[in-house]
Design an enzyme around this catalytic site. Structure first.
Site, mmCIF file in Angstrom:
data_model
loop_
_atom_site.group_PDB
_atom_site.id
_atom_site.type_symbol
_atom_site.label_atom_id
_atom_site.label_comp_id
_atom_site.label_asym_id
_atom_site.label_seq_id
_atom_site.Cartn_x
_atom_site.Cartn_y
_atom_site.Cartn_z
ATOM 1 N N SER A 76 -26.774 21.061 16.567
ATOM 2 C CA SER A 76 -27.282 19.711 16.850
ATOM 3 C C SER A 76 -28.597 19.699 17.628
ATOM 4 O O SER A 76 -29.129 18.635 17.913
ATOM 5 C CB SER A 76 -26.225 18.919 17.628
ATOM 6 O OG SER A 76 -25.843 19.643 18.779
ATOM 7 N N ARG B 167 -35.564 9.560 9.141
ATOM 8 C CA ARG B 167 -34.876 8.847 10.226
ATOM 9 C C ARG B 167 -35.197 9.498 11.587
ATOM 10 O O ARG B 167 -35.171 10.714 11.748
ATOM 11 C CB ARG B 167 -33.370 8.889 9.985
ATOM 12 C CG ARG B 167 -32.523 8.215 11.073
ATOM 13 C CD ARG B 167 -32.014 9.197 12.092
ATOM 14 N NE ARG B 167 -31.011 8.619 12.998
ATOM 15 C CZ ARG B 167 -30.580 9.204 14.098
ATOM 16 N NH1 ARG B 167 -31.037 10.382 14.438
ATOM 17 N NH2 ARG B 167 -29.667 8.634 14.857
HETATM 18 N N1 GLY Z 1 -28.731 10.976 19.758
HETATM 19 C C1 GLY Z 1 -29.300 11.744 18.741
HETATM 20 C C2 GLY Z 1 -29.570 11.016 17.501
HETATM 21 O O1 GLY Z 1 -28.935 10.017 17.215
HETATM 22 O O2 GLY Z 1 -30.429 11.448 16.772
#
Ligand code: GLY
Length: 329
Positions: free
Chosen positions: A87, A218
């Protein structure tokens, strides 16, 4: 009847209200009430279990009387360097088209800030964000422009742009999900790291590969100053993790800092922001958001929508992982 203790507390609060938010925190501390944490400095506070090695790196700098700005950058570089981290950094899970796109921001004690978003192939987006802050008249660079700036400033494009493990996960996701991104409770464990140094200065850093399987292009909350991170040296700092869209809808981090400015403890501010989010977003039980806050007195707070949010706190040379309190009980 008003007890002596109540009287002292009320008097302290009344005079603090006249003097302003930051003094309020001090007055509350003197009255012995509403203090969260022990107020020691330096402190490092960061999201999730990858916060433990990140805090260790930050602590090395702070324990040698280093600056919070250097500590937060060095701290988050640790998960950015970890190819197993799904992540943060280049090990992250890709968007629905198979691109790992990185978002990061940094903010110092003077209110300077830098940010990059939708950046591909660079190992340390946080360091590019710091360069944007220090070398340009801008706050944010994105996409190809951010990459061009990084290459011009000595960063190299990495050979791999997606790890074999992330690619395998992407292939599996495509088969099972019909190319349809969802913002569920997992898969967006950004690192946000905020710190106060021995001199009492605050800084923060936030870096992520963003929501897995997102639409190409995004960008979430993490690189947006005021959403994923905000620092005001007179008041405190806050950072967020979880579903970026939910944070962006209420400008999560700046809201927490402003609540602290108006006299809330870090814990109260975190809880109030999360409760406001839940009130305004009817699907709040379907996603996770976590928030951390640190005030200029060295007191901290943490809160989340759902069970499971963990944070790492380094203070007094001890660095430990804690379970955050949460709303959905
Ligand atoms: N908090 C990380 C994201 O939504 O990209």
């Amino acid at each position: 009847m008003t007890s002596r203790r109540d009287f002292i507390k009320k008097s302290a609060l009344a005079s603090a209200l006249v003097l302003g938010g930051n003094k309020l925190l001090r007055a509350e501390k003197e009255s012995g009430e509403r203090v969260q944490g022990d107020g020691k400095k330096p402190i490092v506070l960061s999201t999730w279990s990858h916060g433990i090695p990140a805090n260790d790196a930050a602590w090395k700098i702070l324990s040698a009387n280093g600056k919070a700005l250097d500590a937060v950058e060095q701290g988050v570089m640790v998960p950015e360097s970890d190819p197993k981290n799904r992540s943060v950094g280049l090990g992250g899970l890709p968007d629905r088209d198979g691109h790992v796109t990185l978002d990061a921001c940094i903010m110092d004690e003077k209110g300077n800030c830098g940010s990059v978003a939708f950046l591909e192939g660079i190992l340390h987006p946080i360091s590019v964000a710091r360069k944007v802050m220090e070398k340009t008249p801008h706050v944010m660079l994105v996409g190809d422009g951010a990459l061009q700036f990084a290459l011009e400033n000595g960063f190299t494009k990495n050979d791999y742009i997606i790890t074999p493990e992330a690619k395998e996960a992407w292939e599996k996701w495509k088969k099972e999900n019909n190319y349809n991104p969802k913002g569920d409770k997992a898969n967006h464990d950004t690192i946000g790291l905020i710190a106060i140094d021995a001199a009492g200065d605050l800084s923060g850093a936030c870096t992520t590969s963003g929501l897995a399987w997102k639409y190409h292009g995004r960008v979430g909350d993490s690189p947006i100053i005021g959403d994923g991170l905000f620092v005001d040296n007179e008041v405190g700092a806050a950072c967020t993790t979880g579903k970026g869209e939910a944070v962006m809808k209420i400008c999560g981090s700046i809201v927490v800092v402003e609540m602290m400015r108006n006299g809330k403890t870090p814990q109260q501010a975190c809880e109030e922001m999360i409760k406001r989010m839940a009130k305004k977003q009817s699907d709040w039980k379907d996603f996770q958001v976590g928030v951390l806050a640190l005030n200029s007195n060295g007191e901290h707070g943490a809160f989340a929508l759902q069970k499971g949010f963990q944070y790492a706190l380094a203070v007094d040379g001890e660095n430990k992982l804690y379970d955050s309190d949460y709303l959905n009980k």
